[in-house]
Write a protein that holds these residues in place. Structure first.
Motif, PDB file in Angstrom:
ATOM      1  N   MET A 208      51.918  30.882  41.468  1.00 54.64           N
ATOM      2  CA  MET A 208      50.724  31.618  42.431  1.00 54.64           C
ATOM      3  C   MET A 208      50.860  31.973  43.740  1.00 54.64           C
ATOM      4  SD  MET A 208      47.195  32.254  41.734  1.00 54.64           S
ATOM      5  CE  MET A 208      47.617  31.532  39.676  1.00 54.64           C
ATOM      6  N   SER A 209      49.811  32.527  44.548  1.00 50.79           N
ATOM      7  CA  SER A 209      49.956  33.059  45.912  1.00 50.79           C
ATOM      8  C   SER A 209      48.842  31.902  46.311  1.00 50.79           C
ATOM      9  CB  SER A 209      49.142  34.989  45.985  1.00 50.79           C
ATOM     10  OG  SER A 209      49.046  34.876  46.674  1.00 50.79           O
ATOM     11  N   GLY A 210      49.411  31.949  47.579  1.00 47.05           N
ATOM     12  CA  GLY A 210      48.352  30.593  48.209  1.00 47.05           C
ATOM     13  C   GLY A 210      47.574  30.905  48.793  1.00 47.05           C
ATOM     14  N   TRP A 211      46.951  32.465  48.670  1.00 50.86           N
ATOM     15  CA  TRP A 211      46.074  33.471  48.559  1.00 50.86           C
ATOM     16  C   TRP A 211      44.678  32.750  47.755  1.00 50.86           C
ATOM     17  CZ3 TRP A 211      45.599  33.742  53.836  1.00 50.86           C
ATOM     18  CH2 TRP A 211      46.479  34.136  54.438  1.00 50.86           C
ATOM     19  N   TRP A 212      44.620  33.187  47.157  1.00 48.77           N
ATOM     20  CA  TRP A 212      44.625  32.359  45.533  1.00 48.77           C
ATOM     21  C   TRP A 212      43.041  31.875  45.826  1.00 48.77           C
ATOM     22  CZ3 TRP A 212      42.534  35.856  41.879  1.00 48.77           C
ATOM     23  CH2 TRP A 212      41.637  35.133  40.802  1.00 48.77           C
ATOM     24  N   LYS A 213      43.584  30.432  46.736  1.00 53.80           N
ATOM     25  CA  LYS A 213      42.365  29.633  46.664  1.00 53.80           C
ATOM     26  C   LYS A 213      41.586  29.680  47.985  1.00 53.80           C
ATOM     27  CE  LYS A 213      45.661  27.390  50.350  1.00 53.80           C
ATOM     28  NZ  LYS A 213      46.569  25.953  50.135  1.00 53.80           N
ATOM     29  N   TYR A 214      41.545  31.204  48.590  1.00 51.43           N
ATOM     30  CA  TYR A 214      40.857  31.440  49.881  1.00 51.43           C
ATOM     31  C   TYR A 214      39.591  32.264  49.278  1.00 51.43           C
ATOM     32  CZ  TYR A 214      44.279  29.396  52.948  1.00 51.43           C
ATOM     33  OH  TYR A 214      44.576  28.488  53.848  1.00 51.43           O
ATOM     34  N   LEU A 215      39.251  32.834  48.089  1.00 47.78           N
ATOM     35  CA  LEU A 215      38.733  33.756  47.585  1.00 47.78           C
ATOM     36  C   LEU A 215      37.583  32.978  46.939  1.00 47.78           C
ATOM     37  CD1 LEU A 215      40.677  35.980  45.506  1.00 47.78           C
ATOM     38  CD2 LEU A 215      39.175  36.606  47.784  1.00 47.78           C
ATOM     39  N   ASP A 216      36.036  32.828  47.180  1.00 43.26           N
ATOM     40  CA  ASP A 216      34.888  32.535  46.653  1.00 43.26           C
ATOM     41  C   ASP A 216      35.162  32.728  44.636  1.00 43.26           C
ATOM     42  OD1 ASP A 216      33.549  35.258  45.753  1.00 43.26           O
ATOM     43  OD2 ASP A 216      34.181  35.467  47.688  1.00 43.26           O
ATOM     44  N   GLU A 217      34.632  32.279  44.624  1.00 44.89           N
ATOM     45  CA  GLU A 217      34.494  32.295  42.431  1.00 44.89           C
ATOM     46  C   GLU A 217      34.185  33.254  41.956  1.00 44.89           C
ATOM     47  OE1 GLU A 217      35.131  31.059  38.649  1.00 44.89           O
ATOM     48  OE2 GLU A 217      36.163  29.622  41.080  1.00 44.89           O
ATOM     49  N   ARG A 218      33.308  34.089  42.873  1.00 46.85           N
ATOM     50  CA  ARG A 218      32.187  34.999  41.941  1.00 46.85           C
ATOM     51  C   ARG A 218      33.956  36.463  42.128  1.00 46.85           C
ATOM     52  NH1 ARG A 218      31.149  39.690  44.226  1.00 46.85           N
ATOM     53  NH2 ARG A 218      31.146  38.948  46.024  1.00 46.85           N
ATOM     54  N   THR A 219      34.386  36.788  43.644  1.00 41.37           N
ATOM     55  CA  THR A 219      35.551  37.132  43.378  1.00 41.37           C
ATOM     56  C   THR A 219      36.726  36.924  42.641  1.00 41.37           C
ATOM     57  OG1 THR A 219      34.941  37.673  45.909  1.00 41.37           O
ATOM     58  CG2 THR A 219      37.339  38.930  45.401  1.00 41.37           C
ATOM     59  N   ARG A 220      37.107  36.084  42.673  1.00 43.09           N
ATOM     60  CA  ARG A 220      38.099  35.002  41.390  1.00 43.09           C
ATOM     61  C   ARG A 220      37.662  35.686  40.281  1.00 43.09           C
ATOM     62  NH1 ARG A 220      39.802  29.153  42.863  1.00 43.09           N
ATOM     63  NH2 ARG A 220      40.746  29.017  44.825  1.00 43.09           N
ATOM     64  N   ARG A 221      36.491  35.820  40.087  1.00 43.88           N
ATOM     65  CA  ARG A 221      35.870  36.594  38.610  1.00 43.88           C
ATOM     66  C   ARG A 221      36.035  37.464  38.642  1.00 43.88           C
ATOM     67  NH1 ARG A 221      32.039  32.416  38.930  1.00 43.88           N
ATOM     68  NH2 ARG A 221      30.451  34.235  39.831  1.00 43.88           N
ATOM     69  N   GLU A 222      35.864  38.581  39.434  1.00 49.30           N
ATOM     70  CA  GLU A 222      36.534  39.802  39.463  1.00 49.30           C
ATOM     71  C   GLU A 222      37.569  40.504  39.435  1.00 49.30           C
ATOM     72  OE1 GLU A 222      34.497  41.755  43.036  1.00 49.30           O
ATOM     73  OE2 GLU A 222      32.175  40.704  42.300  1.00 49.30           O
ATOM     74  N   VAL A 223      38.375  39.590  40.370  1.00 48.38           N
ATOM     75  CA  VAL A 223      39.566  40.128  39.824  1.00 48.38           C
ATOM     76  C   VAL A 223      40.102  40.093  38.716  1.00 48.38           C
ATOM     77  CG1 VAL A 223      42.359  39.611  40.691  1.00 48.38           C
ATOM     78  CG2 VAL A 223      40.016  39.879  42.571  1.00 48.38           C
ATOM     79  N   ASP A 224      39.875  38.682  38.337  1.00 51.04           N
ATOM     80  CA  ASP A 224      40.634  38.129  37.256  1.00 51.04           C
ATOM     81  C   ASP A 224      39.605  38.988  35.655  1.00 51.04           C
ATOM     82  OD1 ASP A 224      42.144  36.103  37.916  1.00 51.04           O
ATOM     83  OD2 ASP A 224      41.074  35.151  36.847  1.00 51.04           O
ATOM     84  N   ALA A 225      38.992  39.488  35.812  1.00 54.53           N
ATOM     85  CA  ALA A 225      38.147  40.580  35.057  1.00 54.53           C
ATOM     86  C   ALA A 225      39.013  42.093  35.314  1.00 54.53           C
ATOM     87  CB  ALA A 225      36.645  40.752  35.369  1.00 54.53           C
ATOM     88  N   ASP A 226      39.174  42.393  35.981  1.00 54.66           N
ATOM     89  CA  ASP A 226      40.086  43.385  36.932  1.00 54.66           C
ATOM     90  C   ASP A 226      41.685  43.809  36.613  1.00 54.66           C
ATOM     91  OD1 ASP A 226      38.374  45.454  37.544  1.00 54.66           O
ATOM     92  OD2 ASP A 226      38.286  44.616  39.961  1.00 54.66           O
ATOM     93  N   VAL A 227      42.178  42.973  36.908  1.00 55.22           N
ATOM     94  CA  VAL A 227      43.230  42.233  35.617  1.00 55.22           C
ATOM     95  C   VAL A 227      43.660  42.492  33.941  1.00 55.22           C
ATOM     96  CG1 VAL A 227      44.866  40.895  35.517  1.00 55.22           C
ATOM     97  CG2 VAL A 227      44.557  41.147  37.622  1.00 55.22           C
ATOM     98  N   LEU A 228      42.320  41.504  33.641  1.00 58.48           N
ATOM     99  CA  LEU A 228      42.601  41.819  31.901  1.00 58.48           C
ATOM    100  C   LEU A 228      42.238  43.295  31.748  1.00 58.48           C
ATOM    101  CD1 LEU A 228      40.314  38.328  31.267  1.00 58.48           C
ATOM    102  CD2 LEU A 228      42.895  39.217  30.902  1.00 58.48           C
ATOM    103  N   ARG A 229      41.853  43.726  32.256  1.00 57.84           N
ATOM    104  CA  ARG A 229      41.718  45.670  31.975  1.00 57.84           C
ATOM    105  C   ARG A 229      42.222  46.295  32.336  1.00 57.84           C
ATOM    106  NH1 ARG A 229      35.296  45.310  33.413  1.00 57.84           N
ATOM    107  NH2 ARG A 229      36.633  45.911  35.647  1.00 57.84           N
ATOM    108  N   ASP A 230      43.623  46.207  33.064  1.00 58.27           N
ATOM    109  CA  ASP A 230      44.040  46.586  33.765  1.00 58.27           C
ATOM    110  C   ASP A 230      43.885  47.376  34.472  1.00 58.27           C
ATOM    111  OD1 ASP A 230      47.091  46.976  33.837  1.00 58.27           O
ATOM    112  OD2 ASP A 230      47.187  48.650  32.180  1.00 58.27           O
ATOM    113  N   ARG A 231      42.668  46.598  35.394  1.00 59.76           N
ATOM    114  CA  ARG A 231      42.571  47.688  36.599  1.00 59.76           C
ATOM    115  C   ARG A 231      43.126  47.500  37.737  1.00 59.76           C
ATOM    116  NH1 ARG A 231      37.345  48.089  37.058  1.00 59.76           N
ATOM    117  NH2 ARG A 231      37.301  49.821  37.988  1.00 59.76           N
ATOM    118  N   ARG A 232      44.408  47.541  38.225  1.00 56.13           N
ATOM    119  CA  ARG A 232      45.424  47.103  39.516  1.00 56.13           C
ATOM    120  C   ARG A 232      44.801  47.446  40.559  1.00 56.13           C
ATOM    121  NH1 ARG A 232      50.567  44.185  39.467  1.00 56.13           N
ATOM    122  NH2 ARG A 232      51.086  45.288  37.403  1.00 56.13           N
TER     123      ARG A 232
END
Length: 173
Positions: free
Chosen positions: A1-25
């Motif tokens: 896992m990238s070390g930068w992930w821990k610096y993202l707030d929870e809302r941004t993490r959810r947005e990123v994961d939602a985009d990844v799950l829909r293959d919206r890189r």
């Protein structure tokens, strides 16, 4: 896992994961980059964070299927366009995520413009990208009785001359 992930707030993490799950890189990379820009994170690092999320989410990612390149699918897309197809053209394009790919477009007359038909991505088990794009584009052009143009089928060149440009230079000596 990238070390930068821990610096993202929870809302941004959810947005990123939602985009990844829909293959919206690309939207996922943009979200990471914008959120971490104050920390000096650039495009390369943001792509690494998203790549790590793809790996972490694994089989849950709903990968986008490739555009169909069969003649009936391409002909249906061409028929749905708002103008008369004057030519079929293949164009190189690329980005840092997908590397090089080829766009198949219908060049339209009346109204003048173009319509997207398919994006051809590299397939590890297939022929070279230029060959795949040429076969699909030429088959559609033959079907529609219009010219097919691919200025650089063997080497990626996103500055290669376009069909309309070469056609005008021939018409206007």
């Amino acid at each position: 896992m990238s070390g930068w992930w821990k610096y993202l707030d929870e809302r941004t993490r959810r947005e990123v994961d939602a985009d990844v799950l829909r293959d919206r890189r690309l939207p996922a990379v943009r979200s990471v980059r914008e959120a971490l820009r104050p920390l000096g994170v650039g495009l390369h690092e943001a792509e690494g964070v998203v790549r790590a999320r793809y790996e972490a989410l694994g089989d849950r990612v709903q990968h986008t299927p490739p555009d169909p390149l069969d003649l009936p699918s391409l002909a249906a897309r061409a028929a749905a366009l708002p103008g008369r197809v004057a030519a079929v053209e293949a164009l190189w394009d690329g980005d840092t995520v997908h590397d090089w790919f080829v766009l198949l477009v219908a060049v339209l007359d009346s109204p003048e413009g173009e319509g997207h038909l398919a994006t051809v991505h590299r397939r590890s088990d297939g022929p070279p990208l230029g060959v795949t794009a040429t076969e699909a584009g030429q088959a559609l052009a033959d079907h529609l009785c219009v010219p097919f143009h691919f200025a650089s089928p063997d080497l990626p060149d996103d500055d290669a001359p376009r069909w309309r440009t070469t056609r005008r230079s021939v018409e206007d000596p």
